[in-house]
Write an enzyme that holds these catalytic residues in place. Structure first.
Site, PDB file in Angstrom:
ATOM      1  CB  SER A 231      -0.795  -0.034   1.143  1.00 20.68           C
ATOM      2  OG  SER A 231       0.096   0.196   2.335  1.00 20.68           O
ATOM      3  CB  CYS A 286      -1.663  -3.199  -7.661  1.00 22.99           C
ATOM      4  SG  CYS A 286      -0.524  -3.965  -9.025  1.00 22.99           S
TER       5      CYS A 286
HETATM    6  P1  NAD Z   1       0.321  -3.522   2.775  1.00 26.57           P
HETATM    7  O1  NAD Z   1       0.996  -2.392   2.539  1.00 26.57           O
HETATM    8  O2  NAD Z   1      -0.708  -3.547   3.986  1.00 26.57           O
HETATM    9  O3  NAD Z   1       1.508  -4.821   3.282  1.00 26.57           O
HETATM   10  C1  NAD Z   1       2.738  -4.928   2.470  1.00 26.57           C
HETATM   11  C2  NAD Z   1       3.668  -5.364   3.621  1.00 26.57           C
HETATM   12  O4  NAD Z   1       3.944  -4.325   4.210  1.00 26.57           O
HETATM   13  C3  NAD Z   1       3.359  -6.771   4.046  1.00 26.57           C
HETATM   14  O5  NAD Z   1       4.584  -7.550   4.103  1.00 26.57           O
HETATM   15  C4  NAD Z   1       3.040  -6.281   5.597  1.00 26.57           C
HETATM   16  O6  NAD Z   1       3.393  -7.096   6.510  1.00 26.57           O
HETATM   17  C5  NAD Z   1       3.905  -4.791   5.611  1.00 26.57           C
HETATM   18  N1  NAD Z   1       3.310  -3.799   6.626  1.00 26.57           N
HETATM   19  C6  NAD Z   1       1.588  -3.676   6.568  1.00 26.57           C
HETATM   20  N2  NAD Z   1       1.637  -2.553   7.523  1.00 26.57           N
HETATM   21  C7  NAD Z   1       2.724  -2.260   7.941  1.00 26.57           C
HETATM   22  C8  NAD Z   1       3.319  -1.083   8.911  1.00 26.57           C
HETATM   23  N3  NAD Z   1       2.395  -0.613   9.634  1.00 26.57           N
HETATM   24  N4  NAD Z   1       4.399  -0.907   8.701  1.00 26.57           N
HETATM   25  C9  NAD Z   1       5.384  -1.628   8.312  1.00 26.57           C
HETATM   26  N5  NAD Z   1       4.921  -2.830   7.549  1.00 26.57           N
HETATM   27  C10 NAD Z   1       3.805  -3.037   7.323  1.00 26.57           C
HETATM   28  O7  NAD Z   1      -0.470  -4.058   1.718  1.00 26.57           O
HETATM   29  P2  NAD Z   1      -1.394  -5.562   1.277  1.00 26.57           P
HETATM   30  O8  NAD Z   1      -2.717  -4.980   1.897  1.00 26.57           O
HETATM   31  O9  NAD Z   1      -0.604  -6.741   1.798  1.00 26.57           O
HETATM   32  O10 NAD Z   1      -1.364  -5.507  -0.174  1.00 26.57           O
HETATM   33  C11 NAD Z   1      -2.250  -4.651  -0.825  1.00 26.57           C
HETATM   34  C12 NAD Z   1      -1.668  -3.129  -1.348  1.00 26.57           C
HETATM   35  O11 NAD Z   1      -0.781  -3.418  -2.196  1.00 26.57           O
HETATM   36  C13 NAD Z   1      -2.697  -2.418  -2.515  1.00 26.57           C
HETATM   37  O12 NAD Z   1      -2.493  -1.103  -1.808  1.00 26.57           O
HETATM   38  C14 NAD Z   1      -2.211  -2.648  -3.625  1.00 26.57           C
HETATM   39  O13 NAD Z   1      -2.556  -1.588  -4.690  1.00 26.57           O
HETATM   40  C15 NAD Z   1      -0.698  -2.740  -3.610  1.00 26.57           C
HETATM   41  N6  NAD Z   1       0.020  -3.295  -4.591  1.00 26.57           N
HETATM   42  C16 NAD Z   1       0.764  -2.827  -5.584  1.00 26.57           C
HETATM   43  C17 NAD Z   1       1.465  -3.212  -6.465  1.00 26.57           C
HETATM   44  C18 NAD Z   1       2.048  -2.655  -7.590  1.00 26.57           C
HETATM   45  O14 NAD Z   1       2.884  -3.225  -8.166  1.00 26.57           O
HETATM   46  N7  NAD Z   1       2.181  -1.271  -7.411  1.00 26.57           N
HETATM   47  C19 NAD Z   1       1.151  -4.824  -6.693  1.00 26.57           C
HETATM   48  C20 NAD Z   1       0.387  -5.194  -5.402  1.00 26.57           C
HETATM   49  C21 NAD Z   1      -0.335  -4.823  -4.675  1.00 26.57           C
END
Ligand code: NAD
Length: 501
Positions: A231, A286
Site C-alpha cells: 500500500s 493493483c
Molecule cells: P500492505 O501495505 O498492508 O502490506 C505490505 C507489506 O507491508 C506486508 O508484508 C506487511 O506485513 C507490511 N506492513 C503492513 N503494515 C505495515 C506497517 N504499518 N508498517 C510496516 N510494514 C507493514 O499491503 P497489502 O494489503 O498486503 O497489499 C495490498 C496493497 O498493495 C494495495 O494497496 C495494492 O495496490 C498494493 N499493490 C501494489 C502493487 C504494485 O505493483 N504497485 C502490486 C500489488 C499490490
C-alpha cells in the site's frame, strides 16, 4: 477428543527451515472457510539479525560465483515451478482465496521472471569504450551490492516474491524475504523449491512478521537495498525510513486505475474486459480497473455493463466456474462494506449491490459480490480511496480531453487502459496520460519480464522498477574502470601518467 496440530510456518536462516522462538504468532486463514491453515511467527530481533548475518556471510562467496552457474540454478528452478504448478496454485487458492485459474496465473507471471533470470548472461553486461585516450580503455562492471531485502503484499503471494529474489540473487546478491503475514504458505513452498534448485545456504533467507520486522529491515545497517510492494501508506514509510538509513529503495504502491471507454470501441470485447478487470480476483489486484469512464455516447452502455456484472458467479476459489472468490480477511470485508455504505450515503447510484451474497457451502467466507456504482464524482470516498474489492465506480466524460484530465488529476498513477478503435485517440492517450502501465484495448497491462513494472506519482517511489532491465541496475553497482597497459619497454613521462579528456 483429539486436537489437530496446526502446522507452523518456518523461518529460513542459513539454508535451514527453523522454528521461530517468538511468542507472537498469527493464524493463516482460508478466506472461503475460516479454517486455520497454519500459524506464522513474528520473528524476533535476534532471528532477523541471524538471517541478515547469514546473507552477509554468504555474499562473500556468492558474489564470486560465475554468472553461468547462477543462471543454471534458475534454469532448474523454472523447471521445478512448472512441475509443481498445480500444487502451488491449490495452496495459493486455499490461503488467498482467488480462483485456481487466477492462482495459476499468479504463479505463471512469477515463473516468467524466473525464466528471465535464467538469461542473466545477456542482461548483466557492462559497456566498453575503446581507446578513450592513447592506449586507454574505459569499461563498466555491474557488480552486486550485497544483502538485499524484499517486503511483499498479500494479493500476489507467488508473483511478487518472484519479482524480487530471483533477479536479486542471479545478479550476485544475497536476499532476506519478508512475505505477507496473511498468506505466506505458497511463498514458502516457492522458497523450498528455490533451495532445491541449488541456491546455496545463506543466499536466500526468510523472516516473517509485521511492522517490527519491516522496520528491522529498513534500519539494518547490513542491508543495502529494499524492494517493497504494497500500500501507499506503508510503502511511503518504508521508502523514507530505508532511505534515511542509506539504502537503495524501490516501492511499488497503491492504485486507483481508470479504464476509458470511447464510443468507437468494440462493445462486446470491452464490456467483457471491464467485467474481468473490475471484479476478477475480487478486485484485489493493483492493476484492477475499479473506475470506468464512459466517454460520450458510450454512456448508454451502462445497463449492459450492469447486466454483465450480474452474470459473474461468486463462490470459493477452489470451485469450478467461480468468477469472484472471497476477499482476504474479515477486516477487508468490513472495510469494503463500509466503503459501499459510504457510496450510498454520499449519493452515488448503487446499480448493483454485492453486499452479503449467499454462497451455499461457504457461509463463513469473506464474500462480497460485484458491486457497481454510477453517478460517482471525485468528492466521494468510493472514488478517492483504494477499495481493493469487487466494486466498480462508473463515471462520465464528454470527450477524451476530459477523461485524460480526470485520470491525471487522481493522485495515483499505476495502471490505466483505453478502449477504442481509433489509433489516433489511442496514441494521444498514450502520450498525454501520466500513468505507469498503459493498456490499449488491454485491460490489465502488466509488463512481461523483458520490460520493467513502473508507476507514476503516488503509485511509486524510487526511480528503478521491478524486473526487466531496470532491476539489473537496481541490484548492481556500476564500477567504471579506466585502464592502461604498458608494453614492457614503454617509457611514460611524469606528465603523462594521468589522462586528460
Ligand atoms: P500492505 O501495505 O498492508 O502490506 C505490505 C507489506 O507491508 C506486508 O508484508 C506487511 O506485513 C507490511 N506492513 C503492513 N503494515 C505495515 C506497517 N504499518 N508498517 C510496516 N510494514 C507493514 O499491503 P497489502 O494489503 O498486503 O497489499 C495490498 C496493497 O498493495 C494495495 O494497496 C495494492 O495496490 C498494493 N499493490 C501494489 C502493487 C504494485 O505493483 N504497485 C502490486 C500489488 C499490490
Amino acid at each position: 477428543m483429539t486436537t489437530v496440530q496446526v502446522p507452523t510456518i518456518k523461518l529460513v536462516i542459513d539454508g535451514q527451515f527453523v522454528e521461530s522462538k517468538t511468542d507472537q504468532w498469527r493464524d493463516v486463514i482460508n478466506p472461503a472457510t475460516q479454517e486455520v491453515l497454519a500459524k506464522v511467527p513474528f520473528a524476533t530481533a535476534e532471528e532477523i539479525n541471524a538471517a541478515v548475518a547469514s546473507a552477509k556471510n554468504a555474499f562473500n562467496t556468492w558474489r564470486k560465483t560465475p554468472i553461468g552457474t547462477r543462471a543454471r540454478i534458475f534454469l532448474k528452478y523454472q523447471q521445478l515451478i512448472r512441475e509443481n504448478m498445480q500444487e502451488l496454485a491449490a495452496l495459493l487458492t486455499a490461503e488467498q482465496g482467488k480462483t485456481l485459474a487466477d492462482a495459476e496465473g499468479d504463479v505463471f507471471r512469477g515463473l516468467e521472471v524466473v525464466e528471465h533470470a535464467a538469461s542473466i548472461g545477456n542482461l548483466q553486461l557492462g559497456e566498453l569504450a575503446n581507446n578513450v585516450a592513447n592506449g586507454v580503455d574505459t569499461y563498466t562492471l555491474l557488480q552486486p551490492i550485497g544483502v538485499c531485502a524484499g517486503i511483499t503484499p498479500f494479493n500476489f503471494p507467488a508473483m511478487i516474491p518472484l519479482w524480487m529474489f530471483p533477479m536479486a540473487i542471479v545478479t550476485g546478491n544475497t536476499f532476506v524475504l519478508k512475505p505477507s503475514e496473511q498468506d505466506p504458505m505458497v511463498t514458502m513452498r516457492l522458497v523450498e523449491l528455490a533451495l532445491e534448485a541449488g541456491i546455496p545456504a545463506g543466499v536466500l533467507n526468510v523472516i516473517h512478521g509485521g511492522p517490527d520486522a519491516v522496520n528491522g529491515i529498513c534500519d539494518h545497517k547490513d542491508i543495502k537495498a529494499v524492494s517493497f510492494v504494497g500500500s501507499t501508506h506503508v510503502g511511503t514509510h518504508v521508502y523514507n525510513r530505508s532511505s534515511l538509513a542509506g539504502k537503495r529503495v524501490q516501492c511499488m504502491m497503491g492504485a486507483k486505475n481508470h479504464g476509458i471507454v470511447m464510443p468507437d470501441a468494440n462493445k462486446e470485447q470491452t464490456l467483457n474486459a471491464i467485467a474481468g478487470a473490475a471484479f476478477g480476483a475480487a478486485g484485489q489486484r493493483c492493476m484492477a480497473l475499479p473506475v470506468i469512464v464512459l466517454v460520450g455516447e458510450a454512456q448508454s452502455w451502462l445497463p449492459e455493463l450492469v447486466a454483465k456484472a450480474k452474470t459473474l458467479k461468486v463462490n470459493a476459489g477452489c470451485q469450478a466456474g467461480t468468477d469472484v472468490g472471497p476477499v482476504i480477511s474479515k477486516q477487508a470485508l468490513a472495510r469494503i462494506t463500509e466503503l459501499i455504505d459510504s457510496g450510498v450515503s454520499e449519493g452515488a447510484t448503487l446499480d448493483l449491490d454485492g453486499r452479503n451474497p449467499t454462497v451455499p457451502g461457504f457461509e463463513n467466507g469473506n464474500f462480497v459480490g460485484p458491486t457497481l456504482f454510477s453517478g460517482v464524482d471525485t468528492s466521494m470516498r468510493i472514488y478517492q480511496e483504494e477499495i481493493f474489492g469487487p466494486v466498480l465506480c462508473v463515471m462520465h466524460a464528454d470527450n477524451i480531453e476530459q477523461a485524460i484530465e480526470l485520470v491525471n488529476a487522481n493522485p495515483n498513477g499505476n495502471g490505466t487502459a483505453i478502449f477504442t478503435r481509433s489509433g489516433a485517440t489511442a496514441r494521444r492517450f498514450q502520450e498525454d496520460i501520466d500513468v505507469g502501465q498503459v493498456g490499449i484495448n488491454v485491460p490489465i497491462p502488466v509488463p512481461v519480464p523483458m520490460f520493467s513494472f513502473t508507476g507514476s506519482r503516488a503509485s511509486k517511489l524510487g526511480d528503478l522498477g521491478p524486473y526487466g532491465k531496470q532491476v539489473v541496475q537496481f541490484y548492481t553497482q556500476t564500477k567504471t574502470v579506466t585502464a592502461r597497459w604498458f608494453e614492457e619497454d614503454e617509457e611514460v613521462g611524469a606528465l603523462n601518467t594521468t589522462i586528460s579528456l
